[in-house]
Motif scaffolding. Structure first.
Motif, mmCIF file in Angstrom:
data_model
loop_
_atom_site.group_PDB
_atom_site.id
_atom_site.type_symbol
_atom_site.label_atom_id
_atom_site.label_comp_id
_atom_site.label_asym_id
_atom_site.label_seq_id
_atom_site.Cartn_x
_atom_site.Cartn_y
_atom_site.Cartn_z
ATOM 1 N N LEU A 8 12.903 69.321 21.804
ATOM 2 C CA LEU A 8 13.720 69.607 22.975
ATOM 3 C C LEU A 8 13.759 68.384 23.881
ATOM 4 N N LEU A 9 14.973 67.949 24.204
ATOM 5 C CA LEU A 9 15.164 66.826 25.108
ATOM 6 C C LEU A 9 16.197 67.230 26.167
ATOM 7 N N PRO A 10 15.810 68.114 27.094
ATOM 8 C CA PRO A 10 16.766 68.596 28.095
ATOM 9 C C PRO A 10 17.339 67.482 28.958
ATOM 10 N N VAL A 11 18.552 67.720 29.443
ATOM 11 C CA VAL A 11 19.230 66.787 30.339
ATOM 12 C C VAL A 11 19.110 67.318 31.763
ATOM 13 N N VAL A 12 18.402 66.574 32.607
ATOM 14 C CA VAL A 12 18.224 66.956 34.010
ATOM 15 C C VAL A 12 18.513 65.742 34.878
ATOM 16 N N GLY A 13 19.465 65.890 35.787
ATOM 17 C CA GLY A 13 19.799 64.836 36.733
ATOM 18 C C GLY A 13 19.281 65.177 38.117
ATOM 19 N N GLU A 14 19.190 64.158 38.977
ATOM 20 C CA GLU A 14 18.632 64.387 40.314
ATOM 21 C C GLU A 14 19.312 63.515 41.357
ATOM 22 N N THR A 15 19.295 64.012 42.594
ATOM 23 C CA THR A 15 19.600 63.210 43.772
ATOM 24 C C THR A 15 18.589 63.574 44.858
ATOM 25 N N TRP A 16 18.390 62.683 45.813
ATOM 26 C CA TRP A 16 17.269 62.779 46.766
ATOM 27 C C TRP A 16 17.672 63.558 48.016
ATOM 28 N N ASP A 17 16.904 64.606 48.329
ATOM 29 C CA ASP A 17 17.210 65.424 49.510
ATOM 30 C C ASP A 17 16.057 65.466 50.508
ATOM 31 N N GLY A 18 15.276 64.372 50.562
ATOM 32 C CA GLY A 18 14.061 64.373 51.366
ATOM 33 C C GLY A 18 14.261 64.425 52.860
ATOM 34 N N TYR A 19 15.487 64.191 53.350
ATOM 35 C CA TYR A 19 15.722 64.312 54.794
ATOM 36 C C TYR A 19 15.707 65.774 55.227
ATOM 37 N N LEU A 20 16.378 66.637 54.487
ATOM 38 C CA LEU A 20 16.467 68.043 54.853
ATOM 39 C C LEU A 20 15.415 68.917 54.167
ATOM 40 N N ASN A 21 14.927 68.490 53.027
ATOM 41 C CA ASN A 21 14.046 69.321 52.210
ATOM 42 C C ASN A 21 12.619 68.781 52.194
ATOM 43 N N GLN A 22 11.652 69.683 52.133
ATOM 44 C CA GLN A 22 10.262 69.297 51.887
ATOM 45 C C GLN A 22 10.144 68.942 50.403
ATOM 46 N N ILE A 23 10.527 67.740 50.091
ATOM 47 C CA ILE A 23 10.761 67.378 48.696
ATOM 48 C C ILE A 23 9.496 67.381 47.853
ATOM 49 N N ASN A 24 8.334 67.247 48.493
ATOM 50 C CA ASN A 24 7.072 67.242 47.748
ATOM 51 C C ASN A 24 6.387 68.608 47.737
ATOM 52 N N ALA A 25 7.060 69.635 48.243
ATOM 53 C CA ALA A 25 6.432 70.960 48.365
ATOM 54 C C ALA A 25 6.579 71.818 47.117
ATOM 55 N N ARG A 26 7.283 71.336 46.113
ATOM 56 C CA ARG A 26 7.450 72.040 44.847
ATOM 57 C C ARG A 26 8.076 73.422 45.026
ATOM 58 N N HIS A 27 9.116 73.477 45.849
ATOM 59 C CA HIS A 27 9.835 74.738 46.035
ATOM 60 C C HIS A 27 10.577 75.154 44.768
ATOM 61 N N VAL A 28 11.099 74.168 44.025
ATOM 62 C CA VAL A 28 11.839 74.470 42.795
ATOM 63 C C VAL A 28 10.844 74.600 41.654
ATOM 64 N N ARG A 29 10.924 75.725 40.949
ATOM 65 C CA ARG A 29 9.991 76.011 39.859
ATOM 66 C C ARG A 29 10.766 76.314 38.576
ATOM 67 N N PRO A 30 10.097 76.283 37.426
ATOM 68 C CA PRO A 30 10.802 76.515 36.158
ATOM 69 C C PRO A 30 11.592 77.807 36.127
ATOM 70 N N GLU A 31 11.083 78.865 36.751
ATOM 71 C CA GLU A 31 11.796 80.148 36.712
ATOM 72 C C GLU A 31 13.139 80.084 37.432
ATOM 73 N N HIS A 32 13.273 79.157 38.384
ATOM 74 C CA HIS A 32 14.564 79.000 39.057
ATOM 75 C C HIS A 32 15.596 78.411 38.097
ATOM 76 N N ALA A 33 15.176 77.473 37.268
ATOM 77 C CA ALA A 33 16.083 76.901 36.266
ATOM 78 C C ALA A 33 16.497 77.963 35.258
ATOM 79 N N ILE A 34 15.552 78.795 34.843
ATOM 80 C CA ILE A 34 15.860 79.867 33.890
ATOM 81 C C ILE A 34 16.856 80.843 34.502
ATOM 82 N N ALA A 35 16.632 81.231 35.755
ATOM 83 C CA ALA A 35 17.542 82.162 36.430
ATOM 84 C C ALA A 35 18.938 81.570 36.559
ATOM 85 N N ALA A 36 19.024 80.262 36.817
ATOM 86 C CA ALA A 36 20.327 79.611 36.950
ATOM 87 C C ALA A 36 21.089 79.650 35.634
#
Length: 314
Positions: free
Chosen positions: A63-91
């Motif tokens: 498995l070699l999933p394709v995941v892209g990113e952009t930086w939202d550290g101004y508005l988001n607590q980017i190091n707080a790990r709010h996004v979890r694997p189950e959110h990707a599954i639900a999406a």
């Protein structure tokens, strides 16, 4: 089902996982995830888990999933790990056909574009090709550009805007204990081009190379601190571009076959990408809404009355 695919990077200050295999094989098999910079691993793991449950025959190989990113550290607590694997599954499991919600949604929730509130946006064009019609769609997670660069349909909007710009005073980056000041134009943009026109992998890459032309129409010069990476795929030629490990002899049908638009007739598809990309940026900025994020950090949407005034006829 594998799709022909190609990638182009305007500036590599960003991440799109799985790109090495796409460049090698010219194909894409798994769902595409787009998130914030520090959630790439969580979304990658979520796609892995979903694939193992939904398509165990794929997971049994690699498995070699394709995941892209952009930086939202101004508005988001980017190091707080709010996004979890189950959110990707639900999406993935809630994905559906029909209109795509734009603005402050999905991975675009905390993004900023041209100093205004940014986010997710999409647009498409229909290309008439002989007796057939093909759709070319562009999806952007837009988090790029300096305020003074923004132009829509050639009209300068950013430098003349009265809206507050959080990037004019980047001292918040130092106050928050970060090591450096954020720069205008920082942030990144991920662009996904999908078409049902039959194309070869190299032609998909050529479409991906046209996304920056559409972005340039909106003013960006491509900041060094912006990761601008683009993926284009063709959903035609079902059953071709496979790359599974063979378990039987070559047999009587040893070859795959694919139809494709002749290179000499591909220009209308290039034009469609450029036009749809420019419109997708506009849709991001118009659909986004004011947002207050972590620690009271706020950003405002492009004021609609300023857009109306810029395009008003005398």
């Amino acid at each position: 089902m594998p799709c022909a695919a190609g990638i182009h990077s305007l500036n590599g200050n960003g991440e799109l996982t799985g790109r090495s295999w796409i460049e090698e094989s010219g194909s894409l098999t798994l769902p595409i995830g787009i998130t914030n910079s520090h959630a790439v691993g969580a979304v990658h793991a979520g796609i892995d888990e979903w694939t193992q449950a939904a398509h165990p025959e794929l997971a049994a190989e690699w498995l070699l999933p394709v995941v892209g990113e952009t930086w939202d550290g101004y508005l988001n607590q980017i190091n707080a790990r709010h996004v979890r694997p189950e959110h990707a599954i639900a999406a993935i499991e809630s994905a559906a056909t029909g209109p795509v919600t734009e603005g402050n949604v999905g991975g675009g929730t905390g993004m900023n574009c041209y100093g205004f509130k940014g986010g997710s946006g999409t647009a498409s064009r229909v290309v008439v090709y002989g007796e057939r019609e093909h759709t070319v769609g562009v999806f952007l997670q837009a988090n790029f550009g300096s305020r003074n660069e923004l132009r829509l349909a050639g009209r300068p909007l950013g430098r003349e805007s009265a809206a507050p710009n959080p990037y004019e005073d980047a001292a918040w980056f130092v106050r928050d204990g970060e090591r450096a000041r954020v720069r205008g134009g920082s942030g990144s943009v991920i662009g996904i081009v999908i078409t049902d026109a039959p194309l070869l992998p190299g032609q998909c890459e050529a479409l991906a190379r046209r996304v920056p032309l559409g972005l340039a129409r909106t003013g960006t010069s491509g900041s060094h601190f912006s990761g601008d990476i683009f993926l284009a795929c063709s959903t035609a030629n079902a059953g071709a571009f496979t790359s599974s490990m063979p378990v039987t002899p070559v047999g009587d049908q040893p070859y795959e076959s694919a139809e494709f638009v002749p290179w000499g007739r591909i220009d209308p598809f290039f034009e469609a990408v450029v036009q749809a990309t420019e419109e997708a940026v506009a849709n991001v900025l118009v659909a986004a809404r004011d947002m207050v994020g972590r620690d009271g950090h706020a950003n405002v949407a492009l004021p609609h009355h300023e857009v109306c005034a810029a395009f008003a006829t005398s």
